[in-house]
Design a protein around this motif. Structure first.
Motif, PDB file in Angstrom:
ATOM      1  N   THR A   1      -8.508  -1.810   0.542  1.00 49.12           N
ATOM      2  CA  THR A   1      -7.729  -2.670   0.695  1.00 49.12           C
ATOM      3  C   THR A   1      -7.144  -3.335  -0.566  1.00 49.12           C
ATOM      4  OG1 THR A   1      -8.939  -3.314   2.563  1.00 49.12           O
ATOM      5  CG2 THR A   1      -7.595  -5.141   1.878  1.00 49.12           C
TER       6      THR A   1
ATOM      7  N   THR B   1      -3.020  -3.204  -1.279  1.00 51.54           N
ATOM      8  CA  THR B   1      -2.477  -4.554  -1.474  1.00 51.54           C
ATOM      9  C   THR B   1      -1.872  -4.602  -2.960  1.00 51.54           C
ATOM     10  OG1 THR B   1      -4.555  -5.573  -1.577  1.00 51.54           O
ATOM     11  CG2 THR B   1      -3.414  -5.648   0.591  1.00 51.54           C
ATOM     12  N   GLU B   2      -2.280  -3.769  -3.829  1.00 50.05           N
ATOM     13  CA  GLU B   2      -1.668  -3.728  -5.179  1.00 50.05           C
ATOM     14  C   GLU B   2      -2.789  -4.620  -6.105  1.00 50.05           C
ATOM     15  OE1 GLU B   2       2.507  -4.676  -4.985  1.00 50.05           O
ATOM     16  OE2 GLU B   2       2.617  -2.540  -5.697  1.00 50.05           O
ATOM     17  N   GLN B   3      -3.852  -4.694  -5.554  1.00 51.28           N
ATOM     18  CA  GLN B   3      -4.767  -5.699  -6.323  1.00 51.28           C
ATOM     19  C   GLN B   3      -5.572  -4.868  -7.437  1.00 51.28           C
ATOM     20  OE1 GLN B   3      -7.789  -8.292  -4.085  1.00 51.28           O
ATOM     21  NE2 GLN B   3      -6.288  -7.876  -2.409  1.00 51.28           N
TER      22      GLN B   3
ATOM     23  N   ASP C   1      -3.832  -2.165  -8.844  1.00 55.35           N
ATOM     24  CA  ASP C   1      -2.633  -2.268  -9.868  1.00 55.35           C
ATOM     25  C   ASP C   1      -2.594  -3.458 -10.633  1.00 55.35           C
ATOM     26  OD1 ASP C   1      -2.143   0.263  -9.091  1.00 55.35           O
ATOM     27  OD2 ASP C   1      -0.422  -0.147  -7.805  1.00 55.35           O
ATOM     28  N   ALA C   2      -2.750  -4.670 -10.189  1.00 54.97           N
ATOM     29  CA  ALA C   2      -2.485  -5.775 -10.649  1.00 54.97           C
ATOM     30  C   ALA C   2      -3.667  -5.843 -11.871  1.00 54.97           C
ATOM     31  CB  ALA C   2      -2.679  -6.955  -9.881  1.00 54.97           C
ATOM     32  N   LEU C   3      -5.036  -5.850 -11.463  1.00 57.36           N
ATOM     33  CA  LEU C   3      -5.937  -5.546 -12.539  1.00 57.36           C
ATOM     34  C   LEU C   3      -5.552  -4.654 -13.711  1.00 57.36           C
ATOM     35  CD1 LEU C   3      -8.581  -7.209 -12.604  1.00 57.36           C
ATOM     36  CD2 LEU C   3      -9.765  -4.849 -11.600  1.00 57.36           C
ATOM     37  N   GLU C   4      -5.140  -3.577 -13.403  1.00 59.69           N
ATOM     38  CA  GLU C   4      -4.733  -2.588 -14.484  1.00 59.69           C
ATOM     39  C   GLU C   4      -3.710  -3.214 -15.341  1.00 59.69           C
ATOM     40  OE1 GLU C   4      -5.066   1.718 -14.105  1.00 59.69           O
ATOM     41  OE2 GLU C   4      -4.987   1.303 -11.832  1.00 59.69           O
TER      42      GLU C   4
END
Lengths: 264, 267
Positions: free
Chosen positions: B129, B133-135, B137-140
């Protein structure tokens, strides 16, 4: 400065970027326009190294992004704030922890007092009340989630801000709020920005220059006046279609307003 | 083109794609293992999150582990009692069958299989999930490593908690086996422990159980984390990743079980 030189990318048989050249100068805001699904977000993810090009170079501040080692890339990313299309907030964390993760300096991240002040300041910059801090993403509206996403992106005091469709899925009022916010942030924190959008009106309002991504290539780049004066059929087609869509949207809003009026 | 030739080309294409896909998975899996080892240096990031995860999965899994081990021990006692009827073999053998069966096989394997469904599915669904939901990617994008923030805490907490749950399962299985033997075979505690000691080959049996638990805990955590982390294609992809993770972890547990029995018991 951000430069893309002859960047190509394909996913299986789908060519998304085909020899794209693109440049963003220090301190300016560039809006990247184009129809949905044309590859605007893919281009943006190349800048931060989330996607690697099949060929070509992506250069940020003189660093070749696709050749950087893990730690170097991580350090570069700390200078870039990325606003995701759907916010991409961490749903198991509250707003405070979400924005705190944006504080990219490790010492500052561990200093809880600094983080509280910084989160409060970022919330103020995006017009949100400090009480929002203890809420979870699921408790926020679409517009608020976008604003928390922006707050997280600016928490680490980035040099660059990359916005991926900051107004998509929002009603015209909330879209205007986000556009004003983007415009105001440029003035207050003075970052270099790239904004991917298919909202022509918002792009013309906030950007210094506009680029059109069309059929896997950058078809036109220029100031809003230059783009409006362009005789390129692709540019004309894109602008006219958006103009028609705006008129349709206004007519729908008007119909709804009349409908509401007759019901009361 | 002749139909037989077309079918042969189609088959070769399928096999070729399968080989490429498997090689891709092997490469990505190996790269992830390298990243996990590298990430260990950033203990300030993963240590607090590991404690949090360990509490979540430990307390959350305790009840189901107690239930499964309890029933497994009792059924083993009842079935061994049924087979020992007739007087040719002394009834105290039931104690040996229960203790050895639970410590060597049922405790670690049943616990691992149930946790593959519980923890493995949870890890794959959570990470899947977060991926769609790109979470992740967001962390990276924030310059933070998903390996140290998300994967290491999940894997290390599993490696800490699962062997502990196996020890609890072993004790529960033996206890329930004794109560079932006492209720149905009129076996006393001293008869039961005499039988258990009769089959007990020394501390190695306990070590064997624990070694299996560590291997199984790696299968229960690393495989679902890898599958969840590489999820694609929205909600459907998350569903597929979750199912695949549970099946892959369960099959790996059974393969490890056989391999370890052959290697460590020398059979």
């Amino acid at each position: 400065m951000i430069e893309l030189k002859n960047v190509s990318k394909r996913f299986i048989d789908n060519v998304v970027l085909d020899g794209v050249d693109f440049e963003v100068r220090q301190g300016e805001t560039v809006a990247l326009l184009g129809p949905s699904g044309v590859g605007k977000s893919v281009l943006l993810k190349h800048i931060i190294g989330l996607i690697k090009p099949d060929s070509g170079e992506v250069i940020v501040d003189g660093l070749y992004v696709n050749k950087l080692k893990r730690k170097e890339l991580s350090r570069l990313r700390q200078r870039i704030g990325y606003v995701f299309q759907n916010g991409a907030l961490f749903d198991s964390m509250d707003v405070f922890e979400n924005i705190r993760l944006g504080v990219t300096n490790d010492e500052q991240y561990r200093d809880l007092k600094y983080c509280h002040e910084r989160v409060r300041e970022c919330l103020r910059l995006v017009n949100l009340q400090p009480e929002v801090m203890r809420k979870f993403p699921a408790e926020l509206s679409g517009g608020m989630r976008k604003r928390v996403g922006i707050a997280r992106a600016i928490a680490g005091r980035p040099t660059y801000l990359l916005y991926d469709e900051p107004t998509s899925g929002l009603d015209p009022v909330n879209s205007d709020v986000i556009d004003s916010l983007v415009e105001r942030l440029q003035g207050e924190i003075g970052v270099t920005s790239v904004m991917v959008t298919h909202d022509v009106r918002g792009a013309f309002r906030t950007a210094d220059r506009i680029a059109l991504l069309w059929q896997a290539k950058i078809r036109a780049v220029g100031t809003s006046e230059e783009i409006l004066a362009s005789s390129d059929p692709a540019v004309r087609q894109f602008l006219e279609r958006d103009f028609e869509m705006t008129l349709t949207q206004q007519a729908t809003n008007l119909d709804e307003a009349i409908g509401d009026g007759t019901q009361h | 083109m002749r139909p037989s030739l077309a079918a042969a080309i189609d088959l070769r294409r399928h096999v070729g794609r399968g080989v490429v896909r498997t090689a891709g998975h092997a490469g990505r899996f190996f790269a992830l293992l390298v990243e996990l080892v590298r990430g260990l240096a950033e203990w300030r990031v993963w240590a607090p999150r590991t404690v949090e995860q360990a509490q979540n999965i430990g307390y959350g899994s305790l009840l189901i582990v107690l239930l499964i081990a309890g029933f497994a021990g009792a059924v083993t006692a009842l079935q061994s009692g049924y087979q020992l009827q007739g007087g040719f073999v002394p009834l105290y053998y039931a104690g040996g069958v229960v203790a050895s069966g639970v410590i060597l096989e049922l405790g670690p394997v049943l616990t691992a299989l149930i946790l593959a469904g519980r923890i493995g599915a949870r890890y794959a669904a959570e990470l899947g999930t977060m991926r769609v939901t790109e979470q992740i990617d967001a962390l990276e994008s924030l310059g933070r490593s998903p390996v140290t923030h998300l994967l290491l805490p999940r894997i290390l907490s599993g490696i800490l908690v699962i062997p502990a749950l196996v020890i609890i399962a072993n004790a529960t299985g033996i206890a329930s086996g004794y109560f079932a033997s006492a209720a149905t075979l009129d076996l006393t505690w001293s008869d039961f422990t005499f039988g258990a000691r009769f089959f007990f080959k020394g501390p190695f049996d306990l070590w064997y159980s624990l070694i299996k638990a560590y291997f199984f805990s790696a299968a229960v955590t690393v495989i679902p984390c890898y599958i969840g982390y590489n999820t694609q294609q929205g909600a459907e992809g998350v569903g597929r990743a979750t199912t695949t993770a549970v099946v892959a972890a369960s099959v790996t547990i059974l393969l490890l079980d056989t391999t370890l029995a052959k290697l460590l018991l020398g059979q």
